[in-house]
Design an enzyme around this catalytic site. Structure first.
Site, short mmCIF file in Angstrom:
data_model
loop_
_atom_site.label_atom_id
_atom_site.label_comp_id
_atom_site.label_asym_id
_atom_site.label_seq_id
_atom_site.Cartn_x
_atom_site.Cartn_y
_atom_site.Cartn_z
N SER A 45 0.82 -1.22 0.00
CA SER A 45 0.00 0.00 0.00
C SER A 45 0.85 1.27 0.00
CB SER A 45 -0.96 0.02 1.19
OG SER A 45 -0.26 0.20 2.40
N LYS A 86 1.53 4.84 6.83
CA LYS A 86 0.85 5.66 5.84
C LYS A 86 1.49 7.04 5.83
CE LYS A 86 -2.27 2.42 5.16
NZ LYS A 86 -2.20 1.56 4.00
#
Length: 196
Positions: free
Chosen positions: A65, A101
């Site tokens: 991701s 993230k």
């Protein structure tokens, strides 16, 4: 009658005695040096574990991701801090796991994402050279979205394959759940270096 048994005993020479004393001293010195080295290694290992636990957690990347910035199986070091700016890569706890993230918006910022995946923070288009596939992705928020005063809006770099703040299940990340900022990649050596 007493019989005396005489044995031939070889008396060592002065040179042999000196050689034996040197050998015994070397053996004692080697033992001390070995114990000292082992002690130093144990202390260094303990300090390294303490530093890694308290200040610099080490994580192995699982998933893609954050690709191409971070790839599967790479190893990174985080710096424990509570100060973050837009664009920082952070590690945080989510459902018993640690996720990595990118910080997109800070507390009290307003976020909007259009159908093409362009991100606007406080009305300005965000420059994102690290993103290769812009998309709205898995999003169930209504825009504009106001980031709570203690939260951070985070997104993965591979937008099509990232579960992040765009989904209300994750939402804005609380400052208390954040472990720290990703600062350096240590593995593989071919990609060793600071991460921006």
């Amino acid at each position: 009658m007493n019989k005396k048994i005489e044995e031939d005993v070889a008396i060592p020479s002065l040179l042999e005695i000196q050689d034996e004393r040197k050998r015994i001293r070397r053996k004692a010195y080697f033992g001390q040096a070995l114990r000292g080295t082992v002690s130093v290694l144990v202390v260094v290992a303990a300090v390294a574990v303490l530093i890694a636990t308290l200040f610099l957690p080490i994580l192995q990347i699982s998933g893609d991701s954050m690709s191409p910035t971070l790839e599967h199986n790479e190893i990174v070091v985080l710096l424990k801090t509570k100060e973050f700016k837009r664009g920082d890569l952070i590690g945080f706890y989510y459902q018993g796991k640690i996720l990595l993230k990118r910080v997109i918006a800070l507390p009290d910022d307003e976020v909007a994402i259009d159908a093409d995946g362009n991100v606007y923070v406080n009305g300005e288009l965000l420059e994102e050279p690290y993103v290769t596939d812009k998309t709205l992705g898995d999003c169930d928020l209504e825009f504009p979205y106001k980031v709570p005063g203690t939260g951070y809006f985070v997104m993965g770099d591979r937008r099509s394959n990232s579960v992040d703040s765009r989904n209300s299940v994750v939402g804005a990340i609380s400052r208390d759940d954040i472990i720290g900022k990703v600062v350096i990649r240590v593995w593989p050596f071919s990609r060793f270096g600071f991460i921006s």
